[in-house]
Design an enzyme around this catalytic site. Structure first.
Site, PDB file in Angstrom:
ATOM      1  N   TYR A 100     -12.114 -14.683   2.703  1.00  0.00           N
ATOM      2  CA  TYR A 100     -11.185 -13.834   3.095  1.00  0.00           C
ATOM      3  C   TYR A 100     -10.735 -13.977   4.573  1.00  0.00           C
ATOM      4  O   TYR A 100     -11.587 -13.918   5.439  1.00  0.00           O
ATOM      5  CB  TYR A 100     -11.737 -12.308   2.794  1.00  0.00           C
ATOM      6  CG  TYR A 100     -10.657 -11.296   3.366  1.00  0.00           C
ATOM      7  CD1 TYR A 100      -9.558 -10.687   2.474  1.00  0.00           C
ATOM      8  CD2 TYR A 100     -10.698 -10.760   4.521  1.00  0.00           C
ATOM      9  CE1 TYR A 100      -8.734  -9.820   2.786  1.00  0.00           C
ATOM     10  CE2 TYR A 100      -9.880  -9.874   4.932  1.00  0.00           C
ATOM     11  CZ  TYR A 100      -8.922  -9.357   4.238  1.00  0.00           C
ATOM     12  OH  TYR A 100      -8.047  -8.232   4.661  1.00  0.00           O
TER      13      TYR A 100
ATOM     14  N   LYS B 187       0.906  -0.996   0.136  1.00  0.00           N
ATOM     15  CA  LYS B 187      -0.182  -0.041  -0.016  1.00  0.00           C
ATOM     16  C   LYS B 187       0.903   1.323   0.082  1.00  0.00           C
ATOM     17  O   LYS B 187       0.355   2.241  -0.508  1.00  0.00           O
ATOM     18  CB  LYS B 187      -1.019   0.166   1.199  1.00  0.00           C
ATOM     19  CG  LYS B 187      -1.878  -1.267   1.281  1.00  0.00           C
ATOM     20  CD  LYS B 187      -2.423  -1.459   0.059  1.00  0.00           C
ATOM     21  CE  LYS B 187      -3.170  -2.912   0.066  1.00  0.00           C
ATOM     22  NZ  LYS B 187      -3.821  -3.304  -1.053  1.00  0.00           N
TER      23      LYS B 187
ATOM     24  N   TYR C 190      -2.754 -12.786   2.846  1.00  0.00           N
ATOM     25  CA  TYR C 190      -2.451 -12.583   1.416  1.00  0.00           C
ATOM     26  C   TYR C 190      -1.310 -13.573   0.791  1.00  0.00           C
ATOM     27  O   TYR C 190      -1.540 -14.543  -0.021  1.00  0.00           O
ATOM     28  CB  TYR C 190      -2.212 -11.098   1.158  1.00  0.00           C
ATOM     29  CG  TYR C 190      -3.236 -10.188   1.532  1.00  0.00           C
ATOM     30  CD1 TYR C 190      -4.449  -9.874   0.651  1.00  0.00           C
ATOM     31  CD2 TYR C 190      -3.299  -9.841   2.886  1.00  0.00           C
ATOM     32  CE1 TYR C 190      -5.372  -9.018   0.971  1.00  0.00           C
ATOM     33  CE2 TYR C 190      -4.503  -8.729   3.324  1.00  0.00           C
ATOM     34  CZ  TYR C 190      -5.399  -8.417   2.172  1.00  0.00           C
ATOM     35  OH  TYR C 190      -6.432  -7.582   2.567  1.00  0.00           O
TER      36      TYR C 190
HETATM   37  C1  LIG Z   1      -0.176  -8.095   2.153  1.00  0.00           C
HETATM   38  C2  LIG Z   1      -1.056  -7.772   0.949  1.00  0.00           C
HETATM   39  N1  LIG Z   1      -0.704  -8.433  -0.159  1.00  0.00           N
HETATM   40  C3  LIG Z   1      -1.825  -8.436  -1.082  1.00  0.00           C
HETATM   41  C4  LIG Z   1      -2.725  -7.670  -0.940  1.00  0.00           C
HETATM   42  C5  LIG Z   1      -3.534  -7.368  -2.443  1.00  0.00           C
HETATM   43  O1  LIG Z   1      -3.348  -6.236  -2.991  1.00  0.00           O
HETATM   44  P1  LIG Z   1      -4.739  -5.505  -3.822  1.00  0.00           P
HETATM   45  O2  LIG Z   1      -5.747  -5.169  -2.808  1.00  0.00           O
HETATM   46  O3  LIG Z   1      -3.894  -4.438  -4.378  1.00  0.00           O
HETATM   47  O4  LIG Z   1      -4.939  -6.599  -4.782  1.00  0.00           O
HETATM   48  C6  LIG Z   1      -3.056  -6.764   0.172  1.00  0.00           C
HETATM   49  C7  LIG Z   1      -4.166  -5.684   0.153  1.00  0.00           C
HETATM   50  O5  LIG Z   1      -4.670  -5.362   1.282  1.00  0.00           O
HETATM   51  C8  LIG Z   1      -2.224  -6.979   1.050  1.00  0.00           C
HETATM   52  O6  LIG Z   1      -2.247  -6.081   2.316  1.00  0.00           O
END
Ligand SMILES: Cc1ncc(COP(=O)(O)O)c(C=O)c1O
Length: 330
Positions: free
Chosen positions: A263, A49, A289
């Site tokens: 999620y 981010k 993630y």
């Molecule tokens: C650690 C991490 N990886 C990947 C993502 C996913 O990225 P995006 O939301 O841009 O698809 C996020 C999103 O919150 C994240 O916090």
């Protein structure tokens, strides 16, 4: 195409982040695994981010905003980085955070990202399960305006055509690194959810006229829905860059086989992937993630879908602070 370097941006990221070879993991997986360390972007624990916030905060400043409002889950990495960026650049920050069903709970409500949000000075609006975060945030914005404040709403995950520009920039950084390190990458693999990271990377490669495949491993929805979400944002990002949005055609690939029940809900494969990376490479992934994305990459290697001996680049998008909220599963 517009002059990319003239788009307003605040420098926050410790860039370039390292691009490292992972020898012990490579040996286990049978492919050559490189890791782009965007967990090391430098802002209060780092993560993807930070790059998006460089453009979003510049936009907020241009609009004369004095308070940032954003939305996420209770353990949102995006919220933590937004709180940190707000502190660093003198904005107040309000976080609208919703509970997530099915997640481990011993440390979920007070540790990990949530602990840091408070330390970073953000005001936290903790919503119950099922409460509508978007509606809550809209009401909050109206209230702040009524009080004479100038709020700036950052969409979930920082994923707008402006936020994605952070990953257009990262695409160029990767291209420079693979050229200077003389590596031929066959594919980039990353976790994808609110879509901005994958959309931005693809827009950057399209702008650079490079046909590098980017495989998104979805962490909350099936492959078809995730592909559509990324495709829409990719088109918006290309338009933002002054490029033809139809260049997006067919470029988005998302795999929805590794998110499990939803999620933030743990999977056995995620736990194994997090432990393997920690023990083999001293590398900390996250439970929501990157752990699920790495579990996908490992399985695709085991199945032979990812060819033995190929060169894979895993984009580590951060989030290891979330491990502390998932203590009981590790
Ligand atoms: C650690 C991490 N990886 C990947 C993502 C996913 O990225 P995006 O939301 O841009 O698809 C996020 C999103 O919150 C994240 O916090």
């Amino acid at each position: 195409m517009k002059d990319f370097n003239r788009i307003p941006r605040i420098e926050i990221t410790h860039a370039p982040t390292p691009l490292e070879f992972a020898p012990r993991l490579s040996e286990e997986l049978g492919c050559n695994l490189y890791i782009k360390r965007d967990d090391c972007t430098g802002l209060a624990g780092g993560g993807n981010k930070t790059r998006k916030l460089e453009y979003l905060l510049a936009d907020a400043q241009q609009q004369g905003a004095d308070i940032l409002v954003t939305i996420g889950g209770l353990q949102s990495n995006h919220a933590r980085q937004t709180a940190a960026a707000a502190a660093k650049f003198g904005f107040d920050c309000e976080l609208v955070l919703g509970d997530v069903a099915g997640t481990p709970k011993a440390d979920y409500y007070g540790n990990g990202n949530l602990l840091l949000d408070g330390l970073l000075g953000a005001r936290i609006h903790r919503l119950e399960l099922g409460e509508d975060r978007g509606v809550y945030a809209e009401n909050l914005i109206d209230k702040l305006i009524g009080e004479g404040r100038k709020p700036y709403l950052i969409p979930i995950g920082g994923s707008s055509a402006i936020g994605s520009l952070g990953y257009v920039r990262c695409a160029n950084e990767i291209l420079q690194q693979i050229s200077s390190q003389d590596i031929a990458i066959d594919q980039i693999v990353l976790a994808t959810d609110s879509a901005g990271t994958q959309a931005g990377l693809l827009a950057g490669f399209i702008a650079a006229e490079v046909d590098l495949p980017v495989l998104g491993i979805a962490v909350s929805r099936n492959g078809k829905e995730q592909t559509q979400l990324v495709d829409v944002l990719l088109r918006q990002t290309l338009t933002q860059l002054g490029l033809d949005p139809d260049q997006a055609g067919g470029r988005v690939v998302a795999n929805g086989n590794y998110y499990g029940e939803g999620y933030g809900i743990t999977t056995e494969a995620m736990i194994i992937a997090v432990k393997r990376c920690a023990k083999l490479e001293g590398l900390l992934l996250d439970p929501v993630y990157t752990g699920k994305a790495m579990a996908g990459l490992m399985d695709l290697c085991a199945q032979g879908v990812i060819a033995a001996g190929s060169n894979q680049l895993f984009l580590h998008t951060g989030g290891s602070t979330g491990l502390f909220a998932y203590r009981e599963v590790f």
